[in-house]
Scaffold this active site. Structure first.
Site, PDB file in Angstrom:
ATOM      1  CB  SER A 125     -11.927   0.818  -1.200  1.00  0.00           C
ATOM      2  OG  SER A 125     -12.610   0.788   0.020  1.00  0.00           O
ATOM      3  CG  HIS A 160     -11.758   4.891   2.150  1.00  0.00           C
ATOM      4  ND1 HIS A 160     -11.920   5.464   0.905  1.00  0.00           N
ATOM      5  CD2 HIS A 160     -12.197   3.597   2.044  1.00  0.00           C
ATOM      6  CE1 HIS A 160     -12.447   4.561   0.086  1.00  0.00           C
ATOM      7  NE2 HIS A 160     -12.610   3.416   0.747  1.00  0.00           N
TER       8      HIS A 160
END
Length: 232
Positions: A125, A160
């Site tokens: 991330s 994501h």
């Protein structure tokens, strides 16, 4: 000359659950040592204790020499710490805040030196997009935004991509309105392995997850899938 490696994970891994540690095994396999040294940098989560605990649980299982780097308690000699590692792993969280802290401590420049020396850079991330020129972040509570990152790897990255419903429409919008030319989109349970700056492969450790480069030609979106390998 040492090979240079970045493993940018779109989502998943030990931060959610230890599981089979597929991507973690993949990262450690890049080091040809029986007990690689790995340092966890959890700045984006505010040095979260449970996140650090999961890191130690995961990589201790993989026979690594583990350590972490705090910025919200007394901070070690950064250059000595970073340049003595085989692997750096950057955790997820608030990318904008993380980068601001790093720049205050000059860690961004130390990480660039470490990368050039062949120390493996990895993360999830925030820890995936930080290596690129720019990244798409949810650091702001009410919107996705593009922020400048370390610039080790050219281009813009989005983690994501299939996990958070606002990601895909945002990427499409900013490409269509020519705010950006293209975006590397990394799905959850997938990682983009970049070797020696230009060799890109997708590493699936979930259910047929992928990395995609999205661009535009004649006002039409084009999806190009990176060559994909499964973690064993």
């Amino acid at each position: 000359m040492s090979n240079k490696n970045i493993v940018a994970i779109g989502g998943g891994g030990f931060g959610r659950s230890l599981g089979e540690l597929k991507i973690e095994k993949y990262i450690t396999s890049l080091v040809k040592k029986e007990r690689p040294k790995i340092c966890f940098i959890p700045t984006a989560s505010g040095d979260n204790d449970s996140y650090k605990l999961n890191f130690y649980r995961a990589f201790s299982k993989l026979n690594c020499i583990t350590s972490h780097l705090d910025f919200f308690s007394r901070t070690e000699n950064l250059e000595k710490k970073i340049l003595s590692q085989d692997i750096i792993y950057v955790g997820g969280g608030n990318t904008k805040s993380m980068l601001a802290v790093w720049k205050e401590w000059d860690l961004h420049n130390i990480l660039k030196i470490a990368y050039e020396k062949g120390i493996i850079m990895s993360g999830v991330s925030a820890g995936a997009i930080c290596w690129f020129d720019q990244g798409i972040t949810d650091s702001f509570s009410d919107k996705l935004e593009i922020i400048n990152c370390l610039g080790i790897i050219k281009g813009i990255a989005c983690p994501h991509y299939d996990e958070e419903k606002e990601r895909e429409p945002f990427v499409k919008k900013i490409i269509k309105n020519q705010r950006i030319d293209s975006c590397i989109c990394i799905e959850g349970n997938c990682a983009l392995h970049i070797k020696n700056d230009f060799n890109y492969v997708s590493i699936n450790f979930g259910n047929k997850k992928k990395c995609i480069n999205i661009s535009s030609e004649n006002n039409e979106l084009i999806k190009e899938y990176f060559k994909n390998y499964d973690c064993i």
